[in-house]
Design an enzyme around this catalytic site. Sequence first.
Site, short mmCIF file in Angstrom:
data_model
loop_
_atom_site.label_atom_id
_atom_site.label_comp_id
_atom_site.label_asym_id
_atom_site.label_seq_id
_atom_site.Cartn_x
_atom_site.Cartn_y
_atom_site.Cartn_z
N GLY A 175 25.88 -16.21 -4.98
CA GLY A 175 25.50 -15.71 -3.67
C GLY A 175 25.36 -14.20 -3.68
O GLY A 175 25.27 -13.57 -4.74
N HIS A 437 -0.64 5.15 4.63
CA HIS A 437 -0.95 4.93 3.21
C HIS A 437 -0.49 6.16 2.41
O HIS A 437 -0.64 7.28 2.86
CB HIS A 437 -2.45 4.73 3.01
CG HIS A 437 -2.85 4.63 1.57
ND1 HIS A 437 -2.72 3.47 0.85
CD2 HIS A 437 -3.36 5.56 0.71
CE1 HIS A 437 -3.13 3.67 -0.39
NE2 HIS A 437 -3.53 4.95 -0.49
#
Length: 457
Positions: A175, A437
């Site tokens: 986990g 961007h």
Amino acid sequence: MNYDAIIIGTGQAGPSLAASLAKNGSRVAIVEKSYLGGTCVNVGCTPTKAYVASARRAFIAKNSSDLGIEIKGDVHINLKAIKERKDKIVSDSRNGLESVFSNNKNIDLIRGKAKFLSNTSVEVNGKTYEADRFYINVGARPRIPKGFENVDFLTNESILELETIPEHLIIVGGGYIGLEFGQMFSRFGSKVSILDRGDQLLKHEDPEFGKAIQEIFENEGIEVLLNSECITAEKNGETLEVTIQSEQQKNKIRGSHLLLAAGRLPNTTDLGLENTDVSLDDRDFIEVNDALKTKASNIWALGDCNGKGAFTHTAYNDFQIVNSHLFGDKERKLSDRFTCYAAFIDPPLARVGMNLQDIKKAGIKAKVASRPMSKIARAKEMGETQGMLKIYIEEDSEKILGATFLGTGADEYIHTIIDQMYAKQPFTVIRDAVHIHPTVSELLPTMLENLKPLEEE
């Protein structure tokens, strides 16, 4: 010994609630049996993320030649110095809480273990304290599976006290805790073996994410043994020997250290709750309603002990819910919360809401937007192209059902999706937005232009 309110535990919810109650004129006692700050500050987020940061620096130092950065000579890992840095960060947090309590005349800090005597009283160190209201914030502890009682093992708490790097660390549990410690100690220089009884890592995620993480780990030299039922562990000379049942065969794996990361249990069974009207579920979590009130009308349960999140951010939201009913508009409730979390491996996995398994189980008609990190320009430029992004959309409402991201920075840009879900707006809002961007986030609108039916997945 009489208070307006008594808070048991100083984890993420407790101190904030104490400060709010005190600010609004209540006389408050807050009880702590151990270090101030609970799991997050002492053995959870704060120390482990400090270790994760050191492990990433080590990994970058050893793996930058593809980007034209060559380091001559060995990279030395000083675990003692890493621990000292961690201890300083933890100590600063504890001291900050100590200052909050000591400087507030309406808050008394009581050191010791609390045990309920009734709905309106607790005992601490032989003294009885009474209050009109009680708030339980006692957290959780590591679960120790049967078969490991007679060997020296580590937990997420004790492993943070090591000052030498384990030669071979065996981890029981695939986990979040097991994966974070496994990767960090592998990057520190340990040989690491992760054993998990299931057929994938991170059993609550869609299988492709578990498989992708396994590949990432194995590419870093970490041994992953799935379908491994751990039977026993014993000391054999200077090594630990773990017996596992794997694919109908019994095998033995030997290592220098053993970390048990097989889940956590709530700290509720020794609180004297049998002397109150508070009830527990079959896993010993305290049962609460939508406002986090227990079956005792004057007792609330916040944080890990109520089984409604088991994260620092959900514990703090528990405080916000309770506080809104005390001093706010009384509109916040548990059922409004979207489950969200991250596994702070590298690259991180981040999740909010439903995944594919949840959607199919619920019978919801949905579509999916997906993209591999290898097709994202910023990821290419950074040289970090492992992972994938998935967003699930309900067909009829066009609302986002959930998302799972595995990739560089995923723990940050998942919040774009989280905020959109809380805004209850259709996915088209993100689809039509203009993002900066070059970023990973700029691909979220592009992804949402190309939805596919789940059947095509």
